[in-house]
Design a protein around this motif. Structure first.
Motif, short mmCIF file in Angstrom:
data_model
loop_
_atom_site.label_atom_id
_atom_site.label_comp_id
_atom_site.label_asym_id
_atom_site.label_seq_id
_atom_site.Cartn_x
_atom_site.Cartn_y
_atom_site.Cartn_z
N LEU A 17 2.13 2.01 -3.41
CA LEU A 17 1.16 2.66 -4.27
C LEU A 17 1.17 4.18 -4.11
O LEU A 17 0.76 4.91 -5.01
CB LEU A 17 -0.25 2.15 -3.96
CG LEU A 17 -0.58 0.70 -4.37
CD1 LEU A 17 -2.00 0.36 -3.96
CD2 LEU A 17 -0.39 0.51 -5.88
N GLN A 18 1.62 4.64 -2.95
CA GLN A 18 1.63 6.08 -2.70
C GLN A 18 2.81 6.78 -3.36
O GLN A 18 2.85 8.02 -3.42
CB GLN A 18 1.69 6.34 -1.18
CG GLN A 18 0.53 5.73 -0.41
CD GLN A 18 -0.82 6.24 -0.86
OE1 GLN A 18 -0.96 7.42 -1.23
NE2 GLN A 18 -1.83 5.37 -0.87
N GLN B 267 -8.20 8.95 -3.74
CA GLN B 267 -7.12 9.93 -3.95
C GLN B 267 -6.81 10.09 -5.43
O GLN B 267 -6.43 11.18 -5.88
CB GLN B 267 -5.86 9.49 -3.20
CG GLN B 267 -6.00 9.51 -1.70
CD GLN B 267 -4.82 8.83 -1.00
OE1 GLN B 267 -3.83 8.47 -1.64
NE2 GLN B 267 -4.93 8.63 0.30
N GLN B 268 -7.01 9.01 -6.18
CA GLN B 268 -6.72 9.08 -7.61
C GLN B 268 -7.88 9.68 -8.42
O GLN B 268 -7.79 9.79 -9.64
CB GLN B 268 -6.43 7.66 -8.15
CG GLN B 268 -5.29 6.94 -7.45
CD GLN B 268 -3.99 7.73 -7.51
OE1 GLN B 268 -3.56 8.17 -8.59
NE2 GLN B 268 -3.35 7.92 -6.35
N GLU C 98 -8.75 0.42 2.53
CA GLU C 98 -7.53 1.13 2.13
C GLU C 98 -7.44 1.28 0.61
O GLU C 98 -7.00 2.31 0.10
CB GLU C 98 -6.30 0.40 2.68
CG GLU C 98 -6.19 0.41 4.20
CD GLU C 98 -6.02 1.81 4.77
OE1 GLU C 98 -5.62 2.73 4.02
OE2 GLU C 98 -6.29 1.99 5.97
N LEU D 134 0.83 -1.21 0.00
CA LEU D 134 0.00 0.00 0.00
C LEU D 134 0.86 1.25 0.00
O LEU D 134 0.56 2.25 -0.66
CB LEU D 134 -0.94 0.00 1.22
CG LEU D 134 -2.12 -0.97 1.13
CD1 LEU D 134 -2.80 -1.12 2.49
CD2 LEU D 134 -3.15 -0.48 0.11
N GLN E 102 -9.63 4.08 -0.36
CA GLN E 102 -9.01 5.38 -0.12
C GLN E 102 -8.00 5.71 -1.22
O GLN E 102 -7.89 6.88 -1.64
CB GLN E 102 -8.32 5.39 1.26
CG GLN E 102 -9.27 5.32 2.45
CD GLN E 102 -10.19 6.52 2.56
OE1 GLN E 102 -10.04 7.51 1.85
NE2 GLN E 102 -11.17 6.43 3.44
N TRP E 103 -7.29 4.70 -1.69
CA TRP E 103 -6.32 4.96 -2.76
C TRP E 103 -7.03 5.40 -4.04
O TRP E 103 -6.65 6.39 -4.67
CB TRP E 103 -5.48 3.70 -3.04
CG TRP E 103 -4.39 3.95 -4.04
CD1 TRP E 103 -3.14 4.46 -3.80
CD2 TRP E 103 -4.46 3.74 -5.46
NE1 TRP E 103 -2.43 4.58 -4.96
CE2 TRP E 103 -3.21 4.15 -6.01
CE3 TRP E 103 -5.43 3.25 -6.31
CZ2 TRP E 103 -2.94 4.07 -7.37
CZ3 TRP E 103 -5.16 3.17 -7.67
CH2 TRP E 103 -3.93 3.58 -8.19
N TYR E 104 -8.08 4.69 -4.42
CA TYR E 104 -8.83 5.09 -5.62
C TYR E 104 -9.47 6.46 -5.44
O TYR E 104 -9.56 7.24 -6.38
CB TYR E 104 -9.91 4.05 -5.92
CG TYR E 104 -9.40 2.86 -6.70
CD1 TYR E 104 -8.92 3.00 -7.99
CD2 TYR E 104 -9.42 1.58 -6.13
CE1 TYR E 104 -8.46 1.91 -8.72
CE2 TYR E 104 -8.94 0.48 -6.85
CZ TYR E 104 -8.47 0.65 -8.14
OH TYR E 104 -8.01 -0.44 -8.86
N LEU F 92 -1.25 -3.15 -7.34
CA LEU F 92 -2.67 -2.89 -7.15
C LEU F 92 -3.49 -4.13 -7.46
O LEU F 92 -4.44 -4.46 -6.74
CB LEU F 92 -3.09 -1.72 -8.05
CG LEU F 92 -4.54 -1.26 -7.94
CD1 LEU F 92 -4.84 -0.75 -6.54
CD2 LEU F 92 -4.82 -0.17 -8.97
#
Length: 572
Positions: free
Chosen positions: A287-288, A332-333, A325, A284, A328-330, A307
């Motif tokens: 990915l950031q 942010q994208q 989580e 994770l 949250q990543w998607y 991913l």
């Protein structure tokens, strides 16, 4: 023939004995069952809801959750041209943590009175925290007796961990059928005495247990996996009880408006989930890392590979926290739709079911169609009014309770549904949402008190492992100080509102003074002076139709104010 007669007598004798015992106990131990509506001693023209109605579901002397029904008043005799609605549901329908002003009953009554200024409007609240479909069904006959023009329902979050929920410490039986029969049997005096005797044998709850929030006390079967036997039992329980409830209202000729329910997806992590492994945490984190920091084409594809691995793991294992989580990543994208898919799965896979699964909303939609009820799609309204369609902290306080804007949106959804169906015939004065929002029946002190109660709620399980001390922020205004005193038990609700009215009078804030005086008058139907004052200030504002409602109420009090009689003569 003699053999059959003997068998009939053998069967009848125990039944006759039990009947004789029951009626003897009723004569010796008179105790009427706790009613949902009872006479209001301060004003015989009204009935009032029973604040301690939850005691109906517990033996005398048992430890009862600190759950109360906020008083709601209803005229004993329904006016010929009156509009009468009844609200059913749990804590969200009841307006927690703000109280009646945020509740469906409070917000709708205020707006409908503006819409129908020449007709008496009553929106009666029977919603209270922690209850589920068993309580809704249990109240049905008493609600039908009021002859309402419609029943409004917002419920579904408490089927697992509410009172009598399938995963609750307050479980009555293992099937909807058995629980419903047990609730009926508890109306018998013999059963009540047996339960009381058994209760005397149990140890008393400790002070620590009594001081915990309901959420901390209720969870019994904490881990309820998706599609497990207990999970399916919760869906079956809701389906059976609501089917009976809606059919009962339909047979009585009472329209029902039933809403889909909403939960916080984007900003509420799952309560119980496996922890992330070290490898998952590292992936994770990877990915950031911005793609611009990669130095060659081969490394640019690495995040997508990571991913895919994480997504496959989340789907294969039903890992709630990993889904959250990834959501949250998607998010942010800027990929809202994919984010929502993972957030939904995070809720579905959450083992601690304080948020209803999607299957409950599917049941609500199906039941509405099957029983010819009107569907209010509040979930769709929240999605449409949330950033990127992701329901989160912009409208929600924690897992299921809306903030003030969210509560207004919920009430607005019901208002629009009623208007669309042209309930109560012609709508002479539909109130735009902008005006209704400005006039919402909540003072700033009540709104701040709600914020403080959420601080208390989230300082205990399941938001924290162990209860944490709560430190309130230092008040920066009189409303905040009054709110804090009220929440800490130093100031009752009426005193808080009265001081708010004095404050607005000193500030010469006519709009807020009017709002506060109306809130006080609605809470005190037995107080002729408070209702006369509300009528007078409404007349000053040019709102004659609404003023008539409060003037009539002032005249219904045991000792009507003389000035109210004078105003009535002028009216005529």
């Amino acid at each position: 023939m003699k053999l059959w007669l003997f068998r009939l007598i053998a069967i009848s004798l125990p039944v006759l004995f039990l009947l004789l015992l029951e009626y003897s106990l009723r004569l010796m131990v008179p105790a009427a069952p706790l009613p949902l509506f009872k006479p209001y001693p301060a004003n015989p023209a009204y009935l009032v809801t029973e604040a301690q109605i939850v005691q109906r579901y517990f033996p005398k002397g048992a430890s009862v959750p600190r759950v109360t029904l906020e008083p709601s008043f209803v005229l004993k005799d329904k006016p010929a041209n009156g509009i009468r609605l009844v609200v059913q549901g749990g804590s969200t329908a009841a307006g927690y943590p703000y109280g009646m002003g945020a509740a469906l009953a409070g917000m709708l009554e205020q707006r409908l009175r503006r819409t129908f200024p020449e007709r008496p409007v009553e929106v009666i609240n029977t919603a209270l925290s922690a209850v589920n479909s068993y309580t809704l069904l249990d109240f049905a006959d008493e609600i039908i007796a009021l002859k309402p023009d419609a029943v409004l329902i917002y419920a579904g979050h408490n089927e697992y961990l509410g009172l009598l929920g399938v995963g609750s410490t307050y479980l009555a039986a293992n099937s909807p059928w058995a629980t419903r029969w047990l609730l009926r049997l508890r109306q018998l005096r013999s059963v009540q005495l047996l339960e009381q005797g058994y209760q005397q044998l149990l140890p008393a709850p400790t002070k620590v247990e009594n001081s915990r929030t309901f959420m901390a006390q209720v969870a019994r079967d904490k881990n309820i996996a998706l599609d497990s036997a207990t999970f399916k039992a919760g869906i079956t329980q809701f389906q059976h009880n609501m089917q009976h409830l809606l059919a009962h209202y339909r047979a009585a000729g009472i329209p029902v408006y039933i809403s889909t329910i909403v939960s916080n997806l984007a900003d509420q992590p799952p309560f119980v989930s496996p922890a992330l492994t070290t490898t998952q945490q590292q992936q994770l984190h990877q990915l950031q890392i911005p793609t611009s920091q990669n130095t060659n084409d081969a490394s640019k594809t690495a995040p997508q590979q990571v991913l895919q691995v994480l997504t496959d793991e989340a789907n294969a294992t039903g890992h709630a926290l990993l889904h959250y989580e990834l959501g949250q990543w998607y998010r942010q994208q800027g990929q809202a739709e994919r984010a929502k898919q993972h957030f939904v799965q995070a809720r579905e896979q959450d083992l601690l079911r304080f948020r209803a699964p999607q299957a409950i909303n599917e049941q609500i939609k199906g039941l509405a169609e099957q029983q010819a009820a009107f569907l209010v799609d509040s979930e769709a309204a929240f999605i449409a009014n949330s950033p990127h369609g992701l329901v989160g902290k912009s409208l929600m306080l924690e897992h299921v309770h809306p903030n003030v804007q969210g509560y207004f949106l919920l009430a607005d959804s019901f208002y629009r549904a009623l208007y669309q169906q042209q309930a109560f015939a012609a709508w002479p004065n539909p109130v735009p949402a902008e005006i209704a929002w400005q006039e919402r029946p909540l003072t700033p002190a009540e709104e701040h008190a709600g914020y403080l109660r959420i601080l208390q709620l989230t300082a205990d399980y399941p938001f924290t492992v162990e209860p944490q001390p709560v430190t309130f922020p230092t008040p920066t205004s009189l409303p905040e100080q009054l709110a804090q005193d009220h929440v800490q038990g130093k100031l009752d609700w009426l005193s808080m509102q009265s001081q708010m009215a004095q404050y607005y009078h000193q500030q010469r804030n006519g709009d807020m003074l009017l709002k506060t005086l109306l809130i006080i008058a609605d809470a005190l139907p037995h107080d002729g002076k408070a209702n006369l004052q509300a009528a007078q200030i409404l007349l000053q504002a040019g709102r004659q139709g609404e003023a008539k409602h409060y003037l009539d109420r002032a005249l219904r009090t045991p000792t009507p104010p003389a000035q109210a009689k004078v105003l009535l003569q002028r009216w005529k």
